[in-house]
Motif scaffolding. Structure first.
Motif, mmCIF file in Angstrom:
data_model
loop_
_atom_site.group_PDB
_atom_site.id
_atom_site.type_symbol
_atom_site.label_atom_id
_atom_site.label_comp_id
_atom_site.label_asym_id
_atom_site.label_seq_id
_atom_site.Cartn_x
_atom_site.Cartn_y
_atom_site.Cartn_z
ATOM 1 N N LYS A 126 0.867 -1.186 0.000
ATOM 2 C CA LYS A 126 0.000 0.000 0.000
ATOM 3 C C LYS A 126 0.896 1.226 0.000
ATOM 4 C CE LYS A 126 -2.404 -1.209 3.715
ATOM 5 N NZ LYS A 126 -3.412 -1.140 4.783
ATOM 6 N N ASN A 127 0.549 2.192 -0.837
ATOM 7 C CA ASN A 127 1.326 3.418 -0.957
ATOM 8 C C ASN A 127 0.354 4.580 -0.798
ATOM 9 O OD1 ASN A 127 3.013 5.490 -1.619
ATOM 10 N ND2 ASN A 127 3.798 4.540 -3.469
ATOM 11 N N PHE A 128 0.633 5.494 0.148
ATOM 12 C CA PHE A 128 -0.255 6.616 0.417
ATOM 13 C C PHE A 128 0.584 7.879 0.554
ATOM 14 C CE2 PHE A 128 -2.232 9.413 3.597
ATOM 15 C CZ PHE A 128 -3.436 9.677 2.958
ATOM 16 N N THR A 129 0.221 8.918 -0.195
ATOM 17 C CA THR A 129 0.895 10.208 -0.099
ATOM 18 C C THR A 129 -0.169 11.279 0.088
ATOM 19 O OG1 THR A 129 2.608 9.419 -1.595
ATOM 20 C CG2 THR A 129 2.521 11.787 -1.218
ATOM 21 N N GLN A 130 0.098 12.235 1.004
ATOM 22 C CA GLN A 130 -0.870 13.277 1.314
ATOM 23 C C GLN A 130 -0.130 14.593 1.499
ATOM 24 O OE1 GLN A 130 -3.834 12.439 4.392
ATOM 25 N NE2 GLN A 130 -3.006 14.179 5.511
ATOM 26 N N THR A 131 -0.735 15.676 1.018
ATOM 27 C CA THR A 131 -0.172 17.006 1.195
ATOM 28 C C THR A 131 -1.127 17.820 2.048
ATOM 29 O OG1 THR A 131 0.634 16.826 -1.061
ATOM 30 C CG2 THR A 131 0.850 18.952 -0.026
ATOM 31 N N THR A 132 -0.581 18.564 3.034
ATOM 32 C CA THR A 132 -1.392 19.454 3.859
ATOM 33 C C THR A 132 -0.739 20.824 3.880
ATOM 34 O OG1 THR A 132 -0.233 18.737 5.842
ATOM 35 C CG2 THR A 132 -2.288 17.618 5.339
ATOM 36 N N VAL A 149 4.261 3.998 3.117
ATOM 37 C CA VAL A 149 4.309 2.813 2.270
ATOM 38 C C VAL A 149 4.313 1.603 3.188
ATOM 39 C CG1 VAL A 149 5.613 1.513 0.558
ATOM 40 C CG2 VAL A 149 5.597 4.013 0.470
ATOM 41 N N THR A 150 3.404 0.701 2.936
ATOM 42 C CA THR A 150 3.325 -0.528 3.722
ATOM 43 C C THR A 150 3.465 -1.704 2.777
ATOM 44 O OG1 THR A 150 1.760 0.559 5.211
ATOM 45 C CG2 THR A 150 1.905 -1.832 5.350
ATOM 46 N N ASP A 151 4.345 -2.601 3.108
ATOM 47 C CA ASP A 151 4.546 -3.794 2.300
ATOM 48 C C ASP A 151 4.420 -5.002 3.208
ATOM 49 O OD1 ASP A 151 5.139 -5.469 0.199
ATOM 50 O OD2 ASP A 151 7.300 -5.256 0.410
ATOM 51 N N VAL A 152 3.459 -5.842 2.915
ATOM 52 C CA VAL A 152 3.220 -7.026 3.728
ATOM 53 C C VAL A 152 3.374 -8.246 2.832
ATOM 54 C CG1 VAL A 152 1.548 -8.261 5.148
ATOM 55 C CG2 VAL A 152 1.588 -5.768 5.167
ATOM 56 N N SER A 153 4.141 -9.201 3.301
ATOM 57 C CA SER A 153 4.331 -10.421 2.546
ATOM 58 C C SER A 153 4.250 -11.600 3.494
ATOM 59 C CB SER A 153 5.701 -10.396 1.854
ATOM 60 O OG SER A 153 5.888 -11.580 1.125
ATOM 61 N N LEU A 198 -6.870 -11.403 0.341
ATOM 62 C CA LEU A 198 -5.832 -10.407 0.068
ATOM 63 C C LEU A 198 -6.267 -9.473 -1.059
ATOM 64 C CD1 LEU A 198 -2.940 -9.472 0.742
ATOM 65 C CD2 LEU A 198 -2.136 -11.133 -0.936
ATOM 66 N N GLU A 199 -6.832 -10.024 -2.122
ATOM 67 C CA GLU A 199 -7.306 -9.198 -3.235
ATOM 68 C C GLU A 199 -8.438 -8.281 -2.793
ATOM 69 O OE1 GLU A 199 -8.217 -11.839 -6.475
ATOM 70 O OE2 GLU A 199 -6.126 -12.470 -6.664
ATOM 71 N N ASP A 200 -9.335 -8.757 -1.925
ATOM 72 C CA ASP A 200 -10.410 -7.927 -1.389
ATOM 73 C C ASP A 200 -9.850 -6.752 -0.610
ATOM 74 O OD1 ASP A 200 -12.354 -9.534 -2.504
ATOM 75 O OD2 ASP A 200 -12.788 -10.610 -0.615
ATOM 76 N N GLN A 201 -8.830 -7.006 0.206
ATOM 77 C CA GLN A 201 -8.195 -5.939 0.983
ATOM 78 C C GLN A 201 -7.567 -4.904 0.059
ATOM 79 O OE1 GLN A 201 -8.116 -5.206 4.264
ATOM 80 N NE2 GLN A 201 -9.598 -6.838 4.532
ATOM 81 N N ILE A 202 -6.925 -5.347 -0.996
ATOM 82 C CA ILE A 202 -6.303 -4.413 -1.942
ATOM 83 C C ILE A 202 -7.383 -3.576 -2.603
ATOM 84 C CG2 ILE A 202 -5.072 -4.281 -4.147
ATOM 85 C CD1 ILE A 202 -3.460 -6.753 -3.218
ATOM 86 N N THR A 203 -8.486 -4.190 -3.012
ATOM 87 C CA THR A 203 -9.585 -3.479 -3.664
ATOM 88 C C THR A 203 -10.197 -2.442 -2.718
ATOM 89 O OG1 THR A 203 -10.040 -5.440 -4.997
ATOM 90 C CG2 THR A 203 -11.767 -3.759 -4.889
ATOM 91 N N LYS A 204 -10.416 -2.795 -1.464
ATOM 92 C CA LYS A 204 -11.016 -1.885 -0.490
ATOM 93 C C LYS A 204 -10.116 -0.687 -0.204
ATOM 94 C CE LYS A 204 -13.666 -5.336 2.027
ATOM 95 N NZ LYS A 204 -13.771 -6.104 3.291
ATOM 96 N N ASN A 205 -8.809 -0.888 -0.203
ATOM 97 C CA ASN A 205 -7.890 0.165 0.200
ATOM 98 C C ASN A 205 -7.417 1.032 -0.954
ATOM 99 O OD1 ASN A 205 -7.698 -0.297 3.062
ATOM 100 N ND2 ASN A 205 -6.763 -2.250 2.510
ATOM 101 N N PHE A 206 -7.779 0.678 -2.171
ATOM 102 C CA PHE A 206 -7.342 1.514 -3.301
ATOM 103 C C PHE A 206 -8.525 1.935 -4.079
ATOM 104 C CE2 PHE A 206 -3.365 -0.677 -2.342
ATOM 105 C CZ PHE A 206 -2.539 0.410 -2.250
#
Length: 185
Positions: free
Chosen positions: A94-100, A111-115, A177-185
């Motif tokens: 998961k990759n997330f970037t935010q500007t404030t 960035v979160t990488d789970v294996s 795992l695919e469901d989690q990816i779909t929900k988070n992106f």
């Protein structure tokens, strides 16, 4: 006035004493593989086996003793052998970037990488073939298994009901795992 001068002198002396008495911080030492493997037999760096499946692993000898290090390194080598036969891998990044802010914008990046790797194998007649202890006190072991026995155990597990159940569980995990990816992106 005298009390104030005495107090300042006492504080100065205390600071000097604690400054001189404190231990000097040491820079963290980096791990040097060349030093670790100095004098290592060839099987440590090139663990090939002519009679079948093999793996090399190591464990630091600690206060628990040499036997504990051998048990740990042997277990790690067997795990490597099982993963050579079959490994089921699930991975999610998961990759997330935010500007404030506006003029002095701050950027937050996560960035979160789970294996997860799973392996389930029955290894028959595995044996520690060789041992070596490095200068740093790390035990290295070479573990091997007979190729014919490994092949026989793999063939027999394909039609096994338990193996089919494990395959079903692995598929369900991938769907999750695919469901989690779909929900988070």
């Amino acid at each position: 006035m005298r009390t104030r001068t005495f107090g300042l002198a006492l504080i100065t002396a205390t600071l000097l004493y604690t400054g001189c008495a404190s231990k000097q911080e040491q820079a963290p030492q980096t791990y040097n593989w060349q030093q670790e493997l100095e004098g290592a037999p060839s099987w440590v760096t090139d663990p090939e086996s002519s009679n079948g499946l093999s793996a090399v692993a190591s464990a630091k000898i600690t206060g628990a003793g040499i036997h504990f290090a051998e048990v740990e390194s042997t277990s790690l080598a067997k795990d490597k052998m099982a993963r050579q036969i079959e490994t089921k891998i699930s991975n999610m990044t998961k990759n997330f970037t935010q500007t404030t802010g506006s003029e002095q914008a701050k950027v937050d990046k996560v960035v979160t990488d789970v294996s997860r790797q799973l392996s389930k194998q029955v290894l028959y007649n595995t044996k520690v073939q060789k041992r070596w202890i490095s200068k740093s006190g790390t035990m290295w072991v070479l573990v091997s298994a007979d190729a014919e026995q490994v092949k026989g155990s793999i063939k027999s597990s394909f039609n096994d009901a338990n193996a089919k159940h494990q395959q079903t569980l692995a598929k369900e995990t991938l769907v999750e795992l695919e469901d989690q990816i779909t929900k988070n992106f």
